[in-house]
Design an enzyme around this catalytic site. Structure first.
Site, short mmCIF file in Angstrom:
data_model
loop_
_atom_site.label_atom_id
_atom_site.label_comp_id
_atom_site.label_asym_id
_atom_site.label_seq_id
_atom_site.Cartn_x
_atom_site.Cartn_y
_atom_site.Cartn_z
N GLU A 294 8.14 2.62 14.59
CA GLU A 294 8.94 3.12 13.46
C GLU A 294 8.96 4.64 13.53
OE1 GLU A 294 7.28 0.85 9.99
OE2 GLU A 294 9.17 -0.22 10.26
N GLU B 206 4.42 -4.30 12.23
CA GLU B 206 3.47 -3.19 12.01
C GLU B 206 2.31 -3.80 11.25
OE1 GLU B 206 3.69 -0.18 13.11
OE2 GLU B 206 5.77 -0.05 13.74
N ASN C 203 0.80 -1.24 0.00
CA ASN C 203 0.00 0.00 0.00
C ASN C 203 0.83 1.29 0.00
OD1 ASN C 203 0.73 -0.62 2.62
ND2 ASN C 203 -1.19 0.08 3.52
N CYS D 101 -3.33 1.28 6.64
CA CYS D 101 -3.43 0.66 7.97
C CYS D 101 -4.01 1.64 8.98
CB CYS D 101 -2.07 0.18 8.42
SG CYS D 101 -0.81 1.45 8.32
P1 NAD Z 1 0.50 -9.15 3.67
O1 NAD Z 1 0.58 -9.50 5.10
O2 NAD Z 1 -0.25 -10.01 2.76
O3 NAD Z 1 1.98 -9.05 3.05
C1 NAD Z 1 2.97 -8.22 3.59
C2 NAD Z 1 4.33 -8.71 3.15
O4 NAD Z 1 4.56 -9.99 3.74
C3 NAD Z 1 4.47 -8.93 1.65
O5 NAD Z 1 5.76 -8.55 1.24
C4 NAD Z 1 4.28 -10.42 1.51
O6 NAD Z 1 4.90 -10.96 0.37
C5 NAD Z 1 4.96 -10.93 2.76
N1 NAD Z 1 4.53 -12.26 3.21
C6 NAD Z 1 3.39 -12.91 2.91
N2 NAD Z 1 3.38 -14.13 3.49
C7 NAD Z 1 4.54 -14.24 4.18
C8 NAD Z 1 5.09 -15.25 5.02
N3 NAD Z 1 4.46 -16.39 5.25
N4 NAD Z 1 6.30 -15.02 5.59
C9 NAD Z 1 6.95 -13.84 5.38
N5 NAD Z 1 6.47 -12.86 4.59
C10 NAD Z 1 5.28 -13.05 4.01
O7 NAD Z 1 0.00 -7.64 3.65
P2 NAD Z 1 -0.39 -6.75 2.39
O8 NAD Z 1 -1.66 -7.30 1.83
O9 NAD Z 1 0.79 -6.58 1.50
O10 NAD Z 1 -0.64 -5.34 3.09
C11 NAD Z 1 -1.82 -5.00 3.70
C12 NAD Z 1 -1.75 -5.17 5.20
O11 NAD Z 1 -0.64 -4.45 5.73
C13 NAD Z 1 -2.97 -4.60 5.92
O12 NAD Z 1 -3.38 -5.47 6.92
C14 NAD Z 1 -2.43 -3.31 6.53
O13 NAD Z 1 -3.14 -2.85 7.66
C15 NAD Z 1 -1.05 -3.68 6.86
N6 NAD Z 1 -0.22 -2.47 6.97
C16 NAD Z 1 0.21 -2.07 8.22
C17 NAD Z 1 0.97 -0.93 8.36
C18 NAD Z 1 1.46 -0.47 9.69
O14 NAD Z 1 2.40 0.33 9.73
N7 NAD Z 1 0.90 -0.94 10.80
C19 NAD Z 1 1.27 -0.16 7.24
C20 NAD Z 1 0.81 -0.58 5.99
C21 NAD Z 1 0.08 -1.76 5.87
#
Ligand code: NAD
Length: 456
Positions: free
Chosen positions: A437, A233, A135, A267
């Protein structure tokens, strides 16, 4: 340098067209990147603090010089409005400039003890694995890369498969800035393969993960097997609390972008709008005016405020929430034709027990939940597994601070939507994560505290 010969396509969500074709990294590529980072670590940690600072500043200048190209790439790959993308890349420049001040300010303490002198040092961890979501691809990468480099670590960065392009550019710009080869390594591959390998690998000292709570839980479990340092995060379901004594026009004017910014894929999205019942009708009228005025369309258009969703899957997931039954009060517009469009949608009234109020939707859907008084507002806001962000709108300063202290959430803004700043800590309570962060505190998560006693 890639081991894998497999390829993958990256799409443009506003057109559904292929934007780039790239190599899809394998487990072996992850191993090779970790080995490069491990080899580069002793020399990088030994770089004089002042020289490390100069290299970070030089990377900031490289990013600044490519601002327009990076913003356009981010806009095309994520579908976010170009004006937002420019702001985000501008913040990335500031993040590198800010942490360029850190290598020379990683101070320790001297502690009074009997029989000698006791000192503390902040030591780098070694190779750190950084895993980022789709995102805010470049922003979130910078929040991790800059403090990690400043503290003397070397990096393996795995961007999300849907949006790896700006991370790949960042690696090139780091080399152009003079940061030695092997210090920042980008590996573009699936989370289940490359991501898991990074989390499990014995030579990775710490993992900093941003993404969903579900994957964060898995990352935390895997990391715990080797007592690996981990910061998470994760998701959110933040409350935007509007009291009857607020400037309702201001609160209703700000509410749409607080949840529909980045098409709701944020998020920090304040996706539960809690409104004091006595002002519900007036607030909804003002909110409808600002939601229907939102400019939704071509993300490359300077005037656009909201673009498409990231993918067809995401659109389907978001639609399933709206089909769940909570009443649709009003909606904004969305273009027809190609692109993963979804109109900004306001559901009202919603109960905090409804699925739309409990789960992170990650799309442009807001749930309006009425409340009777301050105590109920705090109770509803806290009745969630998440605790990332939130806003409070009131003209009563004491009430604002009382409520802010009562909320179980990491980052709160009063009479404002903005809770992310380069110089202040950002992160979640409860299942929104652990660690912080940005700001000075981020450095604690990229260093290990060492205590040294010398007998005198
Ligand atoms: P996601 O959890 O699907 O993926 C995040 C990252 O993790 C990607 O690079 C993905 O390839 C990797 N990943 C997936 N499976 C994995 C595994 N088993 N082991 C290690 N890495 C793995 O999230 P998304 O769909 O890319 O992003 C959306 C989510 O991120 C939402 O829930 C959002 O709230 C959260 N988010 C949080 C913050 C914050 O700062 N708190 C900021 C932005 C997004």
């Amino acid at each position: 340098m890639a081991v894998s010969t497999e390829t993958m396509q990256v799409f443009e969500p506003a057109t559904e067209q292929v934007l780039a074709e790239l190599t899809r990294a394998s487990r072996e590529d992850a191993d090779a990147a970790i080995a490069r980072a491990k080899e580069a670590f002793p020399a990088w940690r030994a770089v004089k603090p002042g020289d490390r600072a100069k290299l970070l500043r030089s990377l900031a200048r490289e990013i600044e010089g490519s601002l327009e190209e990076l913003a356009t790439l981010e806009t095309r790959n994520v579908g976010k409005p170009i004006s937002d993308a420019r702001g985000e890349v501008g913040m990335v420049v500031d993040v590198f400039d800010y942490y360029a001040g850190a290598p020379e300010r990683l101070l320790g303490d001297t502690i009074p003890v009997a029989g000698g002198i006791d000192m503390t040092f902040r030591e780098p961890l070694g190779v750190v694995g950084l895993i980022t979501p789709w995102n805010f691809p470049l922003s979130i990468a910078s929040w991790k890369v800059a403090p990690a480099l400043a503290a003397g670590n070397t990096i393996v960065l795995k961007p999300a498969e849907l949006t790896p392009l700006t991370a790949i550019e960042l690696e090139k710009l780091a080399l152009e800035a003079g940061i030695p080869e092997g210090v920042l390594n980008v590996v573009n591959g699936p989370g289940s393969v490359v991501g898991e390998r990074i989390v499990e690998h014995p030579d990775v000292a710490k993992v900093a993960f941003t993404g969903s709570t579900a994957v964060g839980r898995r990352v935390g479990e895997l990391a715990s097997r080797s007592i690996k340092r981990v910061t998470l995060e994760l998701g959110g379901k933040s409350a935007n609390i509007v009291f009857a004594d607020a400037d309702l026009e201001q609160a209703a004017g700000a509410a749409p972008l607080a949840v529909f910014g980045n098409a709701g894929q944020d998020c920090c999205a304040r996706s539960r709008i809690l409104v004091e019942r006595s002002s519900l009708e007036a607030f909804l009228e003002a909110l409808e005016r600002s939601v229907t005025a939102l400019r939704v369309g071509d993300p490359l258009d300077e005037e656009t405020q909201m673009g498409p969703l990231i993918s067809a899957d995401q659109r389907e997931k978001v639609a399933s929430f709206v089909e769940d039954g909570a009443p649709v009060a009003f909606r904004g517009s969305a273009p027809d034709g190609p692109g993963y469009w979804f109109p900004p949608t306001v559901l009202s009234p919603v109960s905090n027990d409804d699925r739309v109020a409990r789960e992170e939707i990650f799309g442009p859907v807001a749930a309006v939940i009425p409340f009777e008084d301050e105590a109920e507002a705090v109770r509803i806001a806290n009745d969630t597994i998440y605790g990332l962000s939130g806003s409070i709108w009131t003209r009563d300063g004491a009430k604002a601070l009382r409520v802010a202290r009562g909320l179980e959430t990491g980052t709160i803004s009063i009479n404002s939507n903005n809770s992310v700043r380069v110089t202040t800590p950002f992160g979640g309570f409860k299942q929104s994560g652990m660690g912080r962060e940005l700001g000075p505190h981020a450095l604690d998560y990229y260093t290990e505290l060492k205590n040294v006693f010398m007998a005198t």
